[in-house]
Motif scaffolding. Structure first.
Motif, PDB file in Angstrom:
ATOM      1  N   PRO A   1       0.812  -1.233   0.000  1.00 30.40           N
ATOM      2  CA  PRO A   1       0.000   0.000   0.000  1.00 30.40           C
ATOM      3  C   PRO A   1       0.839   1.274   0.000  1.00 30.40           C
ATOM      4  O   PRO A   1       0.530   2.220  -0.742  1.00 30.40           O
ATOM      5  N   LYS A   2       1.903   1.324   0.798  1.00 35.37           N
ATOM      6  CA  LYS A   2       2.705   2.543   0.885  1.00 35.37           C
ATOM      7  C   LYS A   2       3.586   2.756  -0.330  1.00 35.37           C
ATOM      8  O   LYS A   2       4.104   3.850  -0.536  1.00 35.37           O
ATOM      9  N   CYS A   3       3.776   1.714  -1.109  1.00 38.57           N
ATOM     10  CA  CYS A   3       4.560   1.854  -2.345  1.00 38.57           C
ATOM     11  C   CYS A   3       3.734   2.491  -3.459  1.00 38.57           C
ATOM     12  O   CYS A   3       4.293   3.116  -4.368  1.00 38.57           O
ATOM     13  N   PHE A   4       2.412   2.330  -3.382  1.00 39.97           N
ATOM     14  CA  PHE A   4       1.552   2.846  -4.442  1.00 39.97           C
ATOM     15  C   PHE A   4       0.842   4.139  -4.064  1.00 39.97           C
ATOM     16  O   PHE A   4       0.531   4.950  -4.941  1.00 39.97           O
ATOM     17  N   TYR A   5       0.584   4.323  -2.767  1.00 36.62           N
ATOM     18  CA  TYR A   5      -0.220   5.470  -2.352  1.00 36.62           C
ATOM     19  C   TYR A   5       0.449   6.222  -1.191  1.00 36.62           C
ATOM     20  O   TYR A   5       1.128   5.608  -0.363  1.00 36.62           O
ATOM     21  N   GLU A   6       0.210   7.501  -1.155  1.00 41.06           N
ATOM     22  CA  GLU A   6       0.754   8.325  -0.084  1.00 41.06           C
ATOM     23  C   GLU A   6       0.191   7.863   1.266  1.00 41.06           C
ATOM     24  O   GLU A   6      -1.018   7.782   1.452  1.00 41.06           O
ATOM     25  N   GLY A   7       1.108   7.531   2.190  1.00 41.27           N
ATOM     26  CA  GLY A   7       0.679   7.081   3.509  1.00 41.27           C
ATOM     27  C   GLY A   7       0.023   5.722   3.511  1.00 41.27           C
ATOM     28  O   GLY A   7      -0.478   5.277   4.543  1.00 41.27           O
ATOM     29  N   GLY A   8      -0.002   5.046   2.360  1.00 41.66           N
ATOM     30  CA  GLY A   8      -0.613   3.729   2.283  1.00 41.66           C
ATOM     31  C   GLY A   8      -2.129   3.762   2.269  1.00 41.66           C
ATOM     32  O   GLY A   8      -2.770   2.705   2.345  1.00 41.66           O
ATOM     33  N   LYS A   9      -2.728   4.944   2.127  1.00 40.70           N
ATOM     34  CA  LYS A   9      -4.188   5.059   2.153  1.00 40.70           C
ATOM     35  C   LYS A   9      -4.716   5.098   0.723  1.00 40.70           C
ATOM     36  O   LYS A   9      -4.353   5.983  -0.072  1.00 40.70           O
ATOM     37  N   ILE A  10      -5.603   4.171   0.394  1.00 43.63           N
ATOM     38  CA  ILE A  10      -6.159   4.091  -0.962  1.00 43.63           C
ATOM     39  C   ILE A  10      -7.139   5.235  -1.166  1.00 43.63           C
ATOM     40  O   ILE A  10      -8.109   5.380  -0.403  1.00 43.63           O
TER      41      ILE A  10
ATOM     42  N   VAL B   1       7.886  10.113  -5.222  1.00 46.01           N
ATOM     43  CA  VAL B   1       8.802   9.211  -5.915  1.00 46.01           C
ATOM     44  C   VAL B   1      10.028   9.974  -6.408  1.00 46.01           C
ATOM     45  O   VAL B   1      11.166   9.515  -6.262  1.00 46.01           O
ATOM     46  N   ASN B   2       9.818  11.154  -6.984  1.00 46.05           N
ATOM     47  CA  ASN B   2      10.944  11.935  -7.497  1.00 46.05           C
ATOM     48  C   ASN B   2      11.921  12.312  -6.386  1.00 46.05           C
ATOM     49  O   ASN B   2      13.141  12.261  -6.554  1.00 46.05           O
ATOM     50  N   GLN B   3      11.385  12.695  -5.230  1.00 45.07           N
ATOM     51  CA  GLN B   3      12.249  13.047  -4.097  1.00 45.07           C
ATOM     52  C   GLN B   3      13.035  11.828  -3.617  1.00 45.07           C
ATOM     53  O   GLN B   3      14.237  11.908  -3.352  1.00 45.07           O
ATOM     54  N   ALA B   4      12.337  10.695  -3.516  1.00 47.06           N
ATOM     55  CA  ALA B   4      13.000   9.466  -3.051  1.00 47.06           C
ATOM     56  C   ALA B   4      14.071   9.017  -4.040  1.00 47.06           C
ATOM     57  O   ALA B   4      15.142   8.546  -3.645  1.00 47.06           O
ATOM     58  N   MET B   5      13.794   9.185  -5.336  1.00 50.39           N
ATOM     59  CA  MET B   5      14.768   8.774  -6.345  1.00 50.39           C
ATOM     60  C   MET B   5      16.043   9.599  -6.238  1.00 50.39           C
ATOM     61  O   MET B   5      17.153   9.088  -6.382  1.00 50.39           O
TER      62      MET B   5
ATOM     63  N   ASP C   1      17.116  -2.638  -0.582  1.00 55.55           N
ATOM     64  CA  ASP C   1      17.507  -1.464   0.194  1.00 55.55           C
ATOM     65  C   ASP C   1      17.953  -0.307  -0.698  1.00 55.55           C
ATOM     66  O   ASP C   1      18.022   0.840  -0.236  1.00 55.55           O
ATOM     67  N   LEU C   2      18.290  -0.584  -1.944  1.00 57.22           N
ATOM     68  CA  LEU C   2      18.729   0.464  -2.855  1.00 57.22           C
ATOM     69  C   LEU C   2      17.568   1.101  -3.599  1.00 57.22           C
ATOM     70  O   LEU C   2      17.762   2.082  -4.321  1.00 57.22           O
ATOM     71  N   ASN C   3      16.377   0.564  -3.455  1.00 55.79           N
ATOM     72  CA  ASN C   3      15.224   1.125  -4.147  1.00 55.79           C
ATOM     73  C   ASN C   3      14.778   2.418  -3.489  1.00 55.79           C
ATOM     74  O   ASN C   3      15.058   2.674  -2.312  1.00 55.79           O
ATOM     75  N   ALA C   4      14.060   3.214  -4.257  1.00 58.54           N
ATOM     76  CA  ALA C   4      13.544   4.476  -3.736  1.00 58.54           C
ATOM     77  C   ALA C   4      12.175   4.309  -3.098  1.00 58.54           C
ATOM     78  O   ALA C   4      11.900   4.881  -2.046  1.00 58.54           O
ATOM     79  N   VAL C   5      11.318   3.522  -3.720  1.00 53.48           N
ATOM     80  CA  VAL C   5       9.930   3.405  -3.263  1.00 53.48           C
ATOM     81  C   VAL C   5       9.583   1.975  -2.869  1.00 53.48           C
ATOM     82  O   VAL C   5       9.033   1.737  -1.787  1.00 53.48           O
ATOM     83  N   PHE C   6       9.931   1.028  -3.703  1.00 53.23           N
ATOM     84  CA  PHE C   6       9.550  -0.362  -3.440  1.00 53.23           C
ATOM     85  C   PHE C   6      10.614  -1.014  -2.554  1.00 53.23           C
ATOM     86  O   PHE C   6      11.479  -1.764  -3.018  1.00 53.23           O
ATOM     87  N   THR C   7      10.525  -0.709  -1.278  1.00 56.44           N
ATOM     88  CA  THR C   7      11.519  -1.169  -0.298  1.00 56.44           C
ATOM     89  C   THR C   7      10.966  -2.233   0.644  1.00 56.44           C
ATOM     90  O   THR C   7      11.635  -2.618   1.596  1.00 56.44           O
ATOM     91  N   VAL C   8       9.751  -2.697   0.380  1.00 54.18           N
ATOM     92  CA  VAL C   8       9.159  -3.741   1.211  1.00 54.18           C
ATOM     93  C   VAL C   8       9.922  -5.044   0.998  1.00 54.18           C
ATOM     94  O   VAL C   8      10.205  -5.423  -0.144  1.00 54.18           O
TER      95      VAL C   8
END
Length: 1019
Positions: free
Chosen positions: A676-685, A701-705, A730-737
């Motif tokens: 959820p948190k990888c796709f939506y802000e705060g994990g909230k749909i 995403v841009n900031q994390a990248m 651990d090297l990913n920006a968003v998909f870190t689960v």
């Protein structure tokens, strides 16, 4: 988690006793000096043998311990109950060991053992004297209730400080020589009261002396008086015999520990062979078990440098003569009484232990013989003498009709043949370079480690560490003595590898019953190699991944052609292809199967040239576990690079929320649930403002990248990096689960090292960790609550506003333990060495498993709470490692093939499916000449220059579009066909919530192994 090993518990308890004795006696000595100065004395004191200066080393002799205990007894009525409980625990441990050693000496009157036993008895006597001086059992019973116990151990230094330093600080106001004037400015009345004995008349009046300035008592110190001495350094100084005794206790406990874990691993591999347990789960649990042995041995032998090899352990426990040792160890089965029956446990069966089998001597000798034989030629071929023993190994040998010696010879031949294949495959790259390119690598100097210069040439999955270890030994110069380099966990791992094949053929080994072979006629599945021994899970995983990856590569190539200039897709295509080829060449089978002309053929060529994998369920399991991790990491890496996946999830959600898709498509709904948190802000749909939600997520995403770019670049520039290190989550920006498999692997298969922030919620590990979390007093309510760790914070966030104030207490309560009463046997009946206390509040799933294996055994469900420590204290030795392995197995099963199967999702195929769906949407909109397509793809706007920008614009316009016809056209693509989650996993089916596999076969075999289910095995 605290150790569950008896010797390490004894060692820890001894350190804590000495800690308290030294700190308490130091406080008394300092106050005696102050009192003597105030009375005009010379500070010599009146107690014979009492030290004049505080102990600054933390070490005391046996005699010194007695002296200090007597000193403390003159100034303190009784020691705290916790300290007396520790004393009782240490005395019990030493007495039990002494009793066993006396029986051993009676059968084998070795002079060294006799001297050690005499020293051991003197040590116990001294402990008893010190214990009685501090109040003894009478004081302990009066404090806790006759026959009851006190939680004798704490789990951290902070807890130890709370338990012990509170008592030490009470010496701040202690007056040993009569009233001492308090300093006027002191208004601190917070020091806890302390009982003390009245000063005896006449003390301190042996003669008039010049008066000295009066001193006040020493102020309380917030830190221990012995500076820079860790708790582990508080110890009793012993003579040579005492050290030998401690070492004997350590090795006996280590072997018991290994025996129990071996039994549990045999059970797990039986579940693989007969009950359908996924091999990846068994492989991961095997890694954890090996790690348990490794850490236990390392913690034990830190006190005995140079004595940590298995050869030394074997020589010690057998006194150097294995054959003579046979018959000196027995295994007893005790009948446990029903709860409330008021009876004691009684012995019903006693059997001699098969020393060579149960003490891992067969496995050790097979490993050593292989290494020495390989060294003789280093050609990869057995010598003629060895070949006479191991040739013509028959995988279809009828174990049920064989004698025990024949089975052992069959297993030895398999072990050495398999080790030859393992070494030849692992070393093939270097050997081929020497044979073909004449590069002249010196074999004994090659760095064979998984992180060495040859690590980029992957030829094996899951077993690199063990293969590296074996290859390093085998490649040494002929005659090199490698015995000191073979450690207990190496032998244990080889034993588990061999057992995984043996138990799949119905051959199990029990400490009580010895060798047990259950023929197929008893209801087990037919022994078809392709069914039992070829890892079908690895084949399914490879085939599923290969198909998905092949399609994905073509889709990425198409996208690449539509991108102007140097394409960012090139790296994605290259790594996806390289991973596919790695799986193709080395997962489940290897190039060895088809013949590598530059190295010797497989030792199993007569029956199956892929025997390295076919005849090793263990390798299949650990190999599949690593492959699942790599496929998962690749999926997360791809999704971090391909924003299309996120766009499509947002687009599907918008269509569902606005009613264009009545029921959410299973694949997309599952992805929302897992990440959820990888796709939506705060994990909230989001349920509205869909375009804003997409824009906010894009900004994040841009900031994390940008933050991750530097780290990724540093790793990419590392010449030693492999593909698999380049795609670390651990090297990913968003998909870190992280999947559970990755969490355990990154923690080096030590669950205690998994950070609180990463522990999966709703897992058994979560409940276990919560029960170990420190309790603190809430200043607002005055009640005990949990320290605000990352885990506690996450659990509160997940529970939300509706959480009851005590919901964390209720969750932790399920995992708490209570020490058994003195004399009451510990352990789950039927499991060697015990496992869980009779009053342990086990999770219902684990409880049902125990009851299923041992019908009729009563398990209490209540936990009496005593004081404030009991609810949050886990006495580590009460939860056996076998039970912990069951917990970890259930969590891993949940991840691999259960209710939260992140690891089983075919990410290459999912990525290909989602991108295909996106291309179909583009085609449908283009065909219908819808305006939102023209605006995104044909407007010619400069900000829409790349394919990624155009697809973002398409989803953005769709989110704000009022063109219902266009949105219905998009929804039709999503629903025709609907992409189900189950269509994108590697397996045929998943295991339900905490569902146990069918266990008819396993229960049948367990009943044969343990004919008295209501019993407790004790060696």
């Amino acid at each position: 988690m605290a150790t569950r090993n008896a010797y390490l518990a004894y060692k820890r308890d001894t350190s804590r006793i000495i800690y308290w004795v030294v700190q308490t006696s130091n406080a008394i000595i300092k106050n005696l000096a102050v009192a003597a100065d105030n009375a005009g004395g010379d500070g010599d004191g009146d107690d014979d043998g009492v030290p004049k200066e505080p102990n600054l080393s933390g070490a005391v002799t046996v005699a010194g311990l007695v002296t200090l205990a007597k000193l403390i007894s003159k100034h303190v009525d009784n020691a705290p109950p916790a300290i007396l409980g520790l004393f009782q625990s240490v005395i019990d441990a030493r007495t039990a060991a002494h009793s066993a050693f006396r029986q051993f000496a009676a059968r084998n009157p070795d002079p060294e053992i006799l001297r050690s036993n005499a020293s051991h008895k003197r040590f116990i006597d001294a402990l008893v004297v010190a214990f009685e001086a501090l109040g003894g059992k009478a004081a302990l019973d009066s404090e806790t209730g006759a026959g009851d116990t006190v939680p004798a151990s704490t789990e951290s230094k902070d807890d130890l400080d709370q338990l012990l330093l509170a008592n030490l600080n009470s010496f701040a106001a202690l007056n040993l020589q009569g009233p001492i004037e308090p300093e006027p400015e002191s208004d601190d009345d917070t020091a806890p009261p302390m009982r003390r004995k009245q000063a005896k008349p006449g003390k301190g009046k042996k003669g008039k002396r010049a008066k000295k300035p009066k001193k006040t008592a020493v102020a309380a110190e917030p830190e221990p008086e012995v500076e820079d001495v860790p708790l582990e350094s508080y110890r009793i100084i012993q003579d040579k015999e005492g050290i030998v005794t401690d070492y004997l206790m350590a090795v006996y406990d280590l072997v018991r520990h290994m025996m129990k874990l071996r039994g549990k691993m045999q059970e797990i591999w039986r579940e693989v062979a007969y009950d359908g347990l996924n091999t990846a789960v068994a492989g991961a649990v095997s890694h954890i078990a090996v790690g348990m042995v490794q850490r236990t041995a390392a913690a034990m032998f830190i006190d005995f440098p140079g004595h940590d090899s298995f050869q030394t352990v074997m020589d010690t426990i057998t006194r150097g003569d294995v054959d003579k040792c046979q018959g000196m160890f027995t295994m007893n089965l005790f009948q446990l009484p029903k709860h409330g029956a008021g009876e004691d446990a009684h012995k019903i069966v006693e059997r001699d232990v098969d020393v060579k089998e149960q003490f891992f001597i067969h496995a050790y000798r097979d490993l050593l013989d292989f290494v020495l034989d390989f060294q003789k030629t280093r050609s990869g071929k057995p010598t003629k003498r060895m070949l006479a023993d191991i040739k013509d190994w028959d995988p279809n040998f009828n174990l049920a009709r064989a004698t025990n010696d024949e089975r052992i010879r069959w297993r030895r031949a398999y072990t050495i043949n398999w080790l030859y294949d393992l070494t030849n495959v692992y070393s093939c790259v270097v050997v081929q370079r020497n044979n073909v390119k004449k590069e002249g690598h010196v074999l004994e100097n090659v760095d064979w480690s998984p992180k060495g210069p040859w690590s980029m040439h992957r030829v094996l999955f899951g077993l690199q560490d063990f293969a590296s270890f074996v290859t390093t030994l085998a490649m040494q110069k002929p005659g090199t003595d490698v015995r000191k380099r073979i450690l207990p966990h190496h032998v244990f791992q080889l034993q588990c590898i061999v057992d995984s094949l043996a138990v799949s053929r119905g051959w199990s080994v029990s400490p009580l019953r010895g060798h047990i072979v259950v023929p197929p006629a008893r209801g087990f599945r037919p022994r078809r190699e392709v069914d039992l021994f070829m890892d079908r899970n690895s084949e399914r995983m490879f085939q599923g991944y290969a198909q998905g990856a092949f399609v994905l590569e073509q889709i990425l190539e198409k996208d690449s052609k539509e991108t102007r200039g140097p394409s960012a897709y090139d790296q994605l295509i290259e790594i996806t292809k390289l991973m596919r080829l790695d799986f193709q060449d080395w997962l489940g089978e290897s190039k060895y199967k088809y013949g590598l002309n530059t190295i010797p053929p497989s030792r199993f060529s007569n029956t199956d040239s892929n025997g390295l994998w076919e005849y090793s369920p263990f390798l299949c399991g650990v190999g599949l576990a690593e492959a699942l991790q790599l496929a998962y990491k690749l999926g997360m890496w791809l999704w971090d690079k391909l924003p299309d996946i996120t766009y499509m999830v947002h687009l599907h959600n918008m269509l569902h929320q606005r009613g264009f898709i009545k029921q959410p498509v299973g694949l997309y709904a599952s992805l929302e649930e897992f990440f959820p948190k990888c796709f939506y802000e705060g994990g909230k749909i989001p349920t509205s403002d869909f375009a804003d939600a997409l824009a906010r997520h894009g900004k994040y995403v841009n900031q994390a990248m940008r933050l991750r770019h530097r780290e990724t670049k540093l790793v990419a520039n590392d010449a030693g990096s492999t593909i698999h290190e380049l795609i670390g989550v651990d090297l990913n920006a968003v998909f870190t689960v992280k999947s559970d498999l990755i969490l355990y692997h990154q923690a080096n298969w030590n669950p205690d090292r998994i950070p609180d922030a990463d522990i999966p919620l709703a897992s058994l590990l979560q409940g276990l960790r919560l029960s170990q979390t420190k309790r603190v007093v809430d200043p607002a309510t005055g009640k005990l609550t949990f320290e605000e760790t990352d885990l506690v914070r996450r659990m509160r966030e997940q529970k939300g506003k509706d959480a009851s104030p005590d919901f964390l207490n209720e969750m932790a309560h399920r995992f708490e333990t209570k020490s058994p009463l003195p004399g009451q046997p510990r352990g789950v009946p039927g499991l060697p060495g015990g496992g869980v206390g009779a009053d342990w509040q086990i999770p219902e799933s684990v409880r049902q498993q125990i009851l299923q294996q041992f019908p009729g055994y009563e398990l209490k469900t209540g936990l009496p709470v005593r004081g404030q420590q009991a609810p949050h204290t886990i006495a580590g030795h009460e939860i056996g490692d076998d039970i912990l392995l069951d917990m970890y197995k259930m969590d891993l099963q949940r991840d691999v093939c259960g209710v939260a199967p992140r690891s089983s999702l075919n990410y290459a195929w999912v990525t290909a499916r989602i991108k295909t769906t996106l291309m179909q949407i583009e085609a449908a909109l283009k065909k219908g000449r819808y305006s939102l397509y023209r605006e995104a793809y044909e407007s010619g706007a400069p900000e829409l220059g790349s394919l990624v920008q155009k697809r973002f614009a398409l989803v953005h316009y769709a989110c704000i579009s009022t063109d219902d016809e266009a949105l219905r056209a998009i929804a039709a693509v999503f629903e025709n066909p609907r992409a189900g989650f189950m269509n994108h996993i590697y397996w045929d089916d998943l295991v339900g919530e905490m569902e146990l596999p069918a266990t008819t076969a396993r229960r049948e075999q367990e009943n044969i192994m343990t004919p008295e289910p209501d019993g407790c095995l004790v060696m």
